[in-house]
Enzyme design. Structure first.
Site, PDB file in Angstrom:
ATOM      1  N   GLY A 114       0.831  -1.207   0.000  1.00  0.00           N
ATOM      2  CA  GLY A 114       0.000   0.000   0.000  1.00  0.00           C
ATOM      3  C   GLY A 114       0.867   1.259   0.000  1.00  0.00           C
ATOM      4  O   GLY A 114       0.684   2.168  -0.817  1.00  0.00           O
ATOM      5  N   HIS A 115       1.857   1.288   0.914  1.00  0.00           N
ATOM      6  CA  HIS A 115       2.774   2.442   0.953  1.00  0.00           C
ATOM      7  C   HIS A 115       3.544   2.559  -0.362  1.00  0.00           C
ATOM      8  O   HIS A 115       3.740   3.642  -0.891  1.00  0.00           O
ATOM      9  CB  HIS A 115       3.816   2.282   2.062  1.00  0.00           C
ATOM     10  CG  HIS A 115       3.244   2.195   3.451  1.00  0.00           C
ATOM     11  ND1 HIS A 115       3.267   1.040   4.192  1.00  0.00           N
ATOM     12  CD2 HIS A 115       2.658   3.126   4.229  1.00  0.00           C
ATOM     13  CE1 HIS A 115       2.723   1.257   5.374  1.00  0.00           C
ATOM     14  NE2 HIS A 115       2.337   2.514   5.427  1.00  0.00           N
TER      15      HIS A 115
ATOM     16  N   GLN B 123      -9.014   9.911   7.579  1.00  0.00           N
ATOM     17  CA  GLN B 123      -7.738  10.648   7.654  1.00  0.00           C
ATOM     18  C   GLN B 123      -7.556  11.503   6.393  1.00  0.00           C
ATOM     19  O   GLN B 123      -7.174  12.675   6.469  1.00  0.00           O
ATOM     20  CB  GLN B 123      -6.573   9.674   7.808  1.00  0.00           C
ATOM     21  CG  GLN B 123      -5.217  10.324   7.655  1.00  0.00           C
ATOM     22  CD  GLN B 123      -4.075   9.410   8.047  1.00  0.00           C
ATOM     23  OE1 GLN B 123      -3.788   9.248   9.228  1.00  0.00           O
ATOM     24  NE2 GLN B 123      -3.408   8.820   7.074  1.00  0.00           N
TER      25      GLN B 123
HETATM   26  O1  PAF Z   1      -1.370   7.067   7.873  1.00  0.00           O
HETATM   27  C1  PAF Z   1      -0.342   7.091   8.594  1.00  0.00           C
HETATM   28  O2  PAF Z   1       0.547   6.237   8.494  1.00  0.00           O
HETATM   29  C2  PAF Z   1      -0.193   8.172   9.656  1.00  0.00           C
HETATM   30  O3  PAF Z   1      -1.409   8.497  10.221  1.00  0.00           O
HETATM   31  C3  PAF Z   1       0.532   9.431   9.131  1.00  0.00           C
HETATM   32  C4  PAF Z   1      -0.262  10.106   8.034  1.00  0.00           C
HETATM   33  C5  PAF Z   1       1.910   9.041   8.597  1.00  0.00           C
HETATM   34  C6  PAF Z   1       0.726  10.425  10.273  1.00  0.00           C
HETATM   35  O4  PAF Z   1       1.464   9.886  11.308  1.00  0.00           O
END
Ligand code: PAF
Length: 278
Positions: free
Chosen positions: A33-34, A150
């Site tokens: 995903g990342h 988020q």
């Molecule tokens: O989604 C995440 O991994 C975290 O919430 C983030 C955006 C890196 C903030 O710490």
């Protein structure tokens, strides 16, 4: 790929980057995903910065900060072939030095869903993301649709605080059986891992009902609950059928909507969602 830790090094390296700069903030323990966010940033930007920081202020006192998975060496190994320009691994001491007292709070959109279940969570997220934005000064920042609220909160914060940053939200990456990728999936035992597929099955069942013409939000929520209740290891925290932008619960689905849920599988809390397009 340069790896820096201090804010001073970060500022120095930032000056050397060619714009547009794409930024992927992460808490590490990277998964596909990342990496999909990094690949998208690489396609769209001249330079890419990834931050790796397990942000303590977004974890509640009963949450998993201490045992949150961390493996920087593995993360760097995964990032190297993607030709990331800069990886920033800030320290807690530098992000939150003694006497720290400044917070960024977004109001309405943080109240329902995750905000209701995890008090203070979004205050921690918006504070760290805004500190990271200030240092990285990207033109674009990349977030996953998996954390739908988020993404909505960051969009709101970016607008409200006049950050000249485009927020790019990328599709959820799933395992072959539908489980949304998450760093927390490592907590699942093999039996729990199997049970965890129930989240996506529940979302798909409601999506199919929607595609078949169901517009009553309570009935869509009931479809999700029914599938979730068929899994003995699942404990539902919430199911939601909400307006895509405001995240307020709907009576009737008329425009773009978000089906979402938080479910405990054993002791592991998982979230997932699907967008309903009008
Ligand atoms: O989604 C995440 O991994 C975290 O919430 C983030 C955006 C890196 C903030 O710490």
């Amino acid at each position: 790929m340069k790896v820096v830790t201090s804010l001073q090094e970060m500022f120095a390296e930032r000056r050397m980057l060619t714009e547009p700069v794409g930024f992927v903030p992460t808490m590490g323990y990277l998964h596909e995903g990342h990496l999909s966010l990094v690949r998208r940033a690489k396609q769209e930007c001249r330079s890419v910065v990834v931050s790796i920081f397990v942000n303590p202020t977004q974890f509640g006192p009963q949450e998993d900060l201490a045992r949150y998975p961390r493996d920087l060496e593995r993360d760097l190994r995964l990032l190297a072939p993607l030709e990331v320009d800069l990886v920033w691994t800030p320290t807690v001491d530098e992000m939150y030095p003694p006497g720290y007292q400044t917070w960024v709070t977004v109001e309405e959109v943080t109240r329902p869903l995750e905000g209701a279940m995890r008090p203070g969570h979004f205050r921690g997220v918006t504070t760290i993301v805004s500190k990271l934005f200030n240092a990285v000064q990207p033109q674009r920042a990349y977030f996953g649709q998996k954390d739908a609220q988020q993404a909505a909160v960051i969009r709101q914060m970016t607008r409200d605080l006049n950050y000249p940053i485009e927020i790019v939200v990328c599709p959820t990456v799933r395992e072959a059986d539908g489980l949304a990728m998450s760093s927390r999936n490592v907590y699942l035992s093999p039996t729990e891992r199997q049970a965890a597929t129930v989240l996506y099955r529940a979302l798909r069942a409601a999506e199919q009902a929607y595609q078949a013409g169901e517009r009553n939000a309570e009935r869509l929520r009931a479809v999700m609950r029914q599938v979730l209740e068929s899994e003995p290891l699942a404990r539902v925290q919430y199911v939601s059928c909400a307006d895509f932008d405001t995240l307020q619960e709907l009576d009737e689905v008329r425009g773009k909507a978000l089906l979402s849920m938080a479910v405990f599988i054993g002791n592991t809390r998982l979230i997932d969602n699907i967008v309903l397009e009008p």
